[in-house]
Design a protein around this motif. Structure first.
Motif, short mmCIF file in Angstrom:
data_model
loop_
_atom_site.label_atom_id
_atom_site.label_comp_id
_atom_site.label_asym_id
_atom_site.label_seq_id
_atom_site.Cartn_x
_atom_site.Cartn_y
_atom_site.Cartn_z
N ARG B 86 56.42 2.23 -14.32
CA ARG B 86 56.37 0.60 -14.13
C ARG B 86 55.66 0.08 -13.23
O ARG B 86 54.79 -0.87 -13.36
CB ARG B 86 57.85 0.40 -14.30
CG ARG B 86 58.25 -0.92 -14.73
CD ARG B 86 59.66 -1.19 -14.70
NE ARG B 86 60.06 -2.40 -15.37
CZ ARG B 86 60.32 -2.94 -16.71
NH1 ARG B 86 60.57 -1.89 -17.36
NH2 ARG B 86 60.73 -3.93 -16.79
N TRP B 90 52.28 -2.33 -13.79
CA TRP B 90 52.16 -3.59 -13.15
C TRP B 90 50.74 -3.72 -12.22
O TRP B 90 50.15 -4.48 -12.34
CB TRP B 90 53.41 -4.37 -12.13
CG TRP B 90 54.44 -4.45 -12.87
CD1 TRP B 90 55.89 -3.95 -12.78
CD2 TRP B 90 54.74 -5.67 -14.00
NE1 TRP B 90 56.46 -4.65 -13.68
CE2 TRP B 90 55.82 -5.44 -14.20
CE3 TRP B 90 53.58 -6.58 -14.53
CZ2 TRP B 90 56.33 -6.46 -15.35
CZ3 TRP B 90 54.21 -7.07 -15.69
CH2 TRP B 90 55.57 -7.21 -16.11
N ARG B 373 66.20 -5.63 -15.87
CA ARG B 373 64.80 -5.65 -14.92
C ARG B 373 65.34 -5.41 -13.55
O ARG B 373 66.30 -6.01 -13.21
CB ARG B 373 64.37 -7.03 -15.05
CG ARG B 373 63.81 -7.38 -16.27
CD ARG B 373 63.13 -8.84 -16.50
NE ARG B 373 62.76 -9.13 -17.87
CZ ARG B 373 61.88 -8.39 -18.69
NH1 ARG B 373 61.02 -7.61 -18.20
NH2 ARG B 373 61.83 -8.96 -19.78
N TRP B 376 63.21 -7.58 -8.32
CA TRP B 376 61.94 -8.16 -7.92
C TRP B 376 61.29 -8.87 -9.08
O TRP B 376 60.90 -9.87 -9.19
CB TRP B 376 60.98 -7.40 -7.00
CG TRP B 376 60.21 -6.35 -8.23
CD1 TRP B 376 60.79 -5.06 -8.38
CD2 TRP B 376 59.05 -6.53 -8.60
NE1 TRP B 376 59.90 -4.36 -9.08
CE2 TRP B 376 58.66 -5.26 -9.31
CE3 TRP B 376 58.09 -7.57 -8.97
CZ2 TRP B 376 57.52 -5.07 -10.11
CZ3 TRP B 376 56.83 -7.45 -9.45
CH2 TRP B 376 56.65 -6.28 -10.30
N GLU B 377 61.63 -8.27 -10.39
CA GLU B 377 60.84 -8.83 -11.48
C GLU B 377 61.62 -10.01 -12.09
O GLU B 377 60.99 -10.78 -12.36
CB GLU B 377 60.99 -7.66 -12.93
CG GLU B 377 60.06 -6.68 -12.56
CD GLU B 377 59.87 -5.71 -13.94
OE1 GLU B 377 60.35 -6.08 -14.83
OE2 GLU B 377 59.39 -4.68 -13.63
N SER B 381 59.90 -13.56 -12.26
CA SER B 381 59.83 -14.44 -13.57
C SER B 381 60.41 -15.97 -13.32
O SER B 381 60.02 -16.88 -13.84
CB SER B 381 60.83 -13.69 -14.35
OG SER B 381 60.21 -12.32 -14.94
N ILE B 483 52.77 -11.72 -14.16
CA ILE B 483 53.78 -10.67 -14.03
C ILE B 483 55.30 -11.64 -14.80
O ILE B 483 55.80 -10.91 -15.65
CB ILE B 483 53.95 -10.41 -12.68
CG1 ILE B 483 52.96 -9.49 -12.21
CG2 ILE B 483 55.39 -9.61 -12.64
CD1 ILE B 483 53.02 -8.97 -10.96
N GLY B 487 57.37 -10.93 -17.78
CA GLY B 487 58.92 -10.64 -17.69
C GLY B 487 59.73 -11.55 -18.57
O GLY B 487 60.90 -11.02 -19.13
N PRO B 492 62.52 -5.55 -21.57
CA PRO B 492 62.24 -4.62 -20.62
C PRO B 492 62.07 -3.22 -21.12
O PRO B 492 61.09 -2.68 -20.50
CB PRO B 492 63.45 -4.93 -19.46
CG PRO B 492 64.46 -5.43 -20.10
CD PRO B 492 63.95 -6.34 -20.99
#
Lengths: 260, 650
Positions: B86, B90, B373, B376-377, B381, B483, B487, B492
């Motif tokens: 993952r 990114w 998720r 941090w994602e 988002s 990102i 998201g 996910p």
């Protein structure tokens, strides 16, 4: 003074019309000849379908001067729209949206559009001729490298997907009544390499038939139509069992009730 | 005195004329009129390729291609459940987007270089989607459209019933073009579909760039296009083999046709293009009609001479498009209202429930089945939503100060709708509406956010330190948008390929389920009524031409067949009442929670709240049922024939 530009315009128009006719002829031949290589089919038929209808529509409608990118965008957009609308018309025909009807419709459309376009006074094809750009090796080099990286990325990804496809180990077995006191029995292997299978058919606890030494590679299948013995009566439950011969153990058991 | 306007349709009195001139003199300078042809817009390609300039297009393409390779490696790691897949994805995604954005932000590029960079961005982002599933279609809507295309190929006719995507046969442009290409070339529907959508993807991004060029300079237009590409549906949803993907490519070309073609040709060809959109996709055609109507109205209100010449063309195309869309919806595709209305109604009811305190707000990023998720994602988002909202607000102020053209106003109003599209996201029922609207409202969001970016970072920025800071800040903002967009817009579990997960759309399409569907195509009678989990049903409809059933029958959920631990009278009644000839049982649904929150249908008992997988006994009970024939098995998936039960055996 006025004749020279007219002649030039005429020359460009003839060349463009010649290219249209050549593409149409090539597409018709390629679509009808089964032996045509795949790359040739794509190279000829994609512009034939996604370029030609829109290009001719712009010519017929007298689109005027357009930049290259606007011309390309409108050409592709119009081609898609025209195909969609043509599809609605073809749907009304008994032949429907077949290969023949598509070819006939587009070929007739091309000829009609060319006739109309050539009758338009001063309807010159495509915008001004674009001077070829000066080659800059840094750009060519980086673009070539980028192309190679894209090819590498696609290759890596497709191989990874194919490997995942083959990672799952399984085998399918089926037993489907096919009428008239018979059934279709089959096996399809997704085991790695070549695997040997054995299939038995039983009526209750009584074994009716056995097929041994069925050798199948990955993705290969085996199928047989089985006439059920007279001893097997309507309402009896027939069971098929699948064995892998190495190691020798049953892997599947399926059944159906003999229809009356 | 009569002043003939550009198209000779408006007359003004002396007083009106002097008032207008006085008003115009008092106004701040307006945005420059768009270039009338690309050649007038700046240096040519030849200039761009002269020595002493960085090969911007080559460098951008090279960086994007390198990013694509990283994504390919990340996808392969994900296929084997390896760690690091993952983050690497990114990293690759950013390696595609950020260098191109940096070139636009930091370099002085010609408009052709900018356009080629946009083309590279569109192409490589499309390849990211292709690499997600490079061997066959795996997304839900793709399989729905595959069914429509297969029906056209098989019958030669349009408008066949599609049990999984009911509206699809009545908007058949995508499948018409795809089957035409497949029929003439001999390519498979999968490859033909990839080609058609690939072409659509390229023209989408270039058409948007060209459209933005009519309301802002080329560099700003490129930034607006980049911001558009950050929308939640761009990477996957609008890159899939689906009618919206094609319609989104055609819609900006309708506007381009109006802007670039001579009035007569503009009406004829613009209308042809608009009809193309109408027979391609319902929502896009409605959005296009609304946009054209607003644009026509604004042209009349704004009364700018440069636009008045196009007023008739815009109004004519708008009128024709609206008329055709209404006729199409009423006469050809009445199914559309039944398809869209329940989704909207449920969202409105859910929103009203939340507003009245009847139910609580949906917990954001609550991943179904534990496929959540990383923190941090989620933060990124949320930050992307905040940035876009703020960008829309500030961009609106900037747009008002610029005194945009009618087209600019129409884009600004489209972007201003963004905060409204966030409201349905507060509910589970409205999330899809919010997601789906992104592809439309971001056409305006791109314009508004780009207005701010070009003010913050005047090009080239390398001369002053604080400008470099703003440039890097803008890059960071774009990274968050890209990102965060993915998201928000994509589940996910489905971000990358990977091992099987039950009821998780693309993650549930594996060789076992696909081979089972192919077997069904060869051995079962087409259009047989059957039932199974959501993805088995999807595959059976798409590959095998079957007619899957779900929902309720006599007020009993059909899913009860698969969740009950024994086949009692109620379950047998479901089979008989719904005339289910086959049951498709994938035993793996008892291994894990559903990836999308439900196993069979969104309305099943416990949907989006499942805490335990279906018990083993529930999926094993069929094997022992005396009145079911197990006609197919691969160990995990079995297909049962209910013939005996339907004939009154029990």
């Amino acid at each position: 003074v006025t004749v020279v530009p007219r002649l030039r315009s005429l020359g460009r128009r003839d060349a463009a019309d010649g290219a249209v006719v050549a593409l149409t002829a090539a597409a018709t031949v390629v679509a009808l000849v089964p032996a045509a290589p795949l790359w040739l089919r794509i190279a000829v038929l994609v512009p034939f379908l996604l370029g030609l209808p829109g290009y001719l529509a712009l010519r017929v409608a007298g689109a005027g001067r357009l930049g290259v990118e606007d011309r390309v965008l409108l050409t592709v957009g119009l081609s898609i729209s025209i195909l969609a609308i043509a599809g609605l018309a073809l749907d009304r025909l008994p032949t429907g949206l077949s290969r023949g009807s598509w070819l006939a419709a587009i070929d007739v459309g091309v000829v009609a559009a060319l006739v109309v376009a050539r009758r338009r006074p001063g309807a010159a094809p495509a915008g001004r001729p674009v001077a070829p750009p000066r080659v800059r090796w840094a750009t060519v080099g980086t673009l070539a490298l980028a192309g190679a990286l894209v090819a590498a990325a696609l290759t890596v990804d497709i191989r990874g997907a194919q490997a995942q496809e083959r990672r799952e180990r399984f085998v399918e077995v089926w037993l489907v009544p096919s009428g008239n006191h018979s059934a279709v029995l089959g096996v399809r292997s997704a085991d790695p390499g070549v695997t040997r299978y054995r299939v038995t058919l039983a009526d209750g606890s009584r074994q009716v038939r056995t097929w041994s030494r069925i050798r199948l590679g990955w993705g290969e299948s085996w199928q047989v139509a089985v006439a059920l013995p007279a001893s097997v009566r309507p309402g009896d439950t027939v069971t098929a069992r699948l064995y892998r011969e190495s190691p020798r153990r049953p892997v599947r058991s399926i059944h159906f009730t003999v229809p009356g | 005195v009569c002043e003939s306007a550009e198209a000779g349709r408006h007359t003004l009195s002396v007083q009106e004329l002097s008032h207008r001139r006085a008003r115009e003199a008092a106004r701040p300078p307006v945005e420059p009129d768009p270039p009338r042809s690309p050649s007038e817009a700046g240096p040519s390609l030849r200039d761009a390729l002269t020595p002493n300039r960085i090969p911007a297009v080559g460098l951008g393409a090279l960086a994007a291609a390198a990013g694509l390779l990283v994504v390919a490696i990340a996808d392969n790691l994900a296929r084997t459940s390896s760690t690091g897949a993952r983050p690497l994805f990114w990293a690759g995604y950013m390696a595609i987007v950020l260098p191109i954005a940096a070139l636009v932000l930091f370099s002085r590029l010609t408009r052709r270089e900018l356009m080629w960079l946009m083309l590279a961005l569109g192409a490589v982002l499309y390849l990211v989607k292709v690499m997600h599933s490079p061997l066959w279609f795996t997304f839900h809507d793709e399989l729905g459209h595959l069914r429509t295309a297969a029906d056209i190929q098989q019958t030669g006719h349009l408008f066949e019933h599609n049990p999984i995507l009911r509206a699809s046969p009545f908007f058949p442009a995508l499948e018409t073009v795809t089957t035409a290409l497949a029929g003439l070339s001999g390519l498979s529907l999968f490859v033909s579909g990839l080609v058609v959508i690939g072409v659509a993807r390229l023209i989408t991004i270039v058409a948007l760039f060209r459209l933005y060029e009519f309301v802002m300079p080329p560099r700003a237009a490129a930034l607006a296009t980049i911001v558009y590409a950050s929308n939640p549906t761009f990477l996957y949803f609008d890159g899939q083999f689906s009618y919206e993907s094609l319609a989104l490519a055609l819609a900006p070309i309708v506007l381009l046709g109006i802007l670039r073609l001579a009035p007569g040709a503009g009406i004829v060809l613009g209308s042809t293009l608009a009809v193309g959109v109408i027979v391609t996709h319902h929502l896009t055609s409605y959005a296009l009609c609304a946009f054209l109507a607003v644009w026509a109205l604004l042209v009349v209100v704004a009364r700018r001479r440069s636009e008045e010449a196009r007023a008739v063309t815009i109004a004519a195309v708008a009128a024709i498009a609206i008329a055709v869309a209404v006729v199409w919806a009423l006469l050809v595709a009445p199914v559309t209202s039944g398809y869209i209305t329940p989704v909207v109604r449920n969202a409105v009811h859910a929103l009203a429930d939340v507003a009245s305190g009847g139910s609580s707000v949906k917990h954001p990023f609550q991943g179904a089945g534990g496929y959540g998720r990383p923190a941090w994602e989620r933060i990124v988002s949320l930050a992307s939503v905040a940035i876009v909202s703020l960008g829309v607000l500030v961009g609106l102020v900037a747009a008002i100060r610029r005194r945009p053209s009618a087209l600019g106003w129409a884009l600004a109003l489209t972007g201003a709708a963004y905060p409204l599209t966030l409201l349905p996201r507060l509910t589970q029922a409205g999330t899809e509406i919010s997601n789906r609207s992104s592809g439309f409202v971001f056409v305006g969001v791109g314009y508004l956010v780009a207005l701010i970016l070009v003010r913050a970072v005047p090009a080239p920025v390398h001369r002053r330190v604080h400008q470099v800071g703003w440039g890097l800040g803008s890059l960071a903002v774009l990274a968050v948008l890209f990102i965060g967009g993915v998201g928000i817009g994509w589940a996910p579990a489905a971000l990358q390929p990977g091992p099987f997960i039950p009821a998780a759309n693309s993650r549930s399409i594996d060789p076992l389920s696909r081979w089972a569907a192919i077997w069904a195509r060869n051995h079962l009678r087409p259009d047989s009524r059957l039932s199974g989990d959501v993805d088995s049903s999807l595959l059976m409809a798409a590959y095998a031409g079957q007619d899957p059933q779900s929902g309720t029958i006599s007020s009993t959920p059909v899913s009860r067949l698969f969740t009950a631990t024994r086949l009692g009278p109620v379950e047998r009644r479901i089979i008989v009442a719904d005339q289910l000839r086959y049951l498709v049982v994938d035993r793996r649904i008892s291994d894990a929670l559903p990836g999308i929150g439900f196993y069979f249908a969104p309305g099943e008992p416990g949907a989006f709240r499942h805490s335990h997988p279906i018990p083993d006994a529930a999926v094993e009970k069929f094997h022992r049922a005396p009145y079911l024939d197990e006609v197919f098995s691969d160990g995990r998936i079995s297909i049962y024939d209910t013939r005996k039960l339907l004939r009154g055996g029990r």
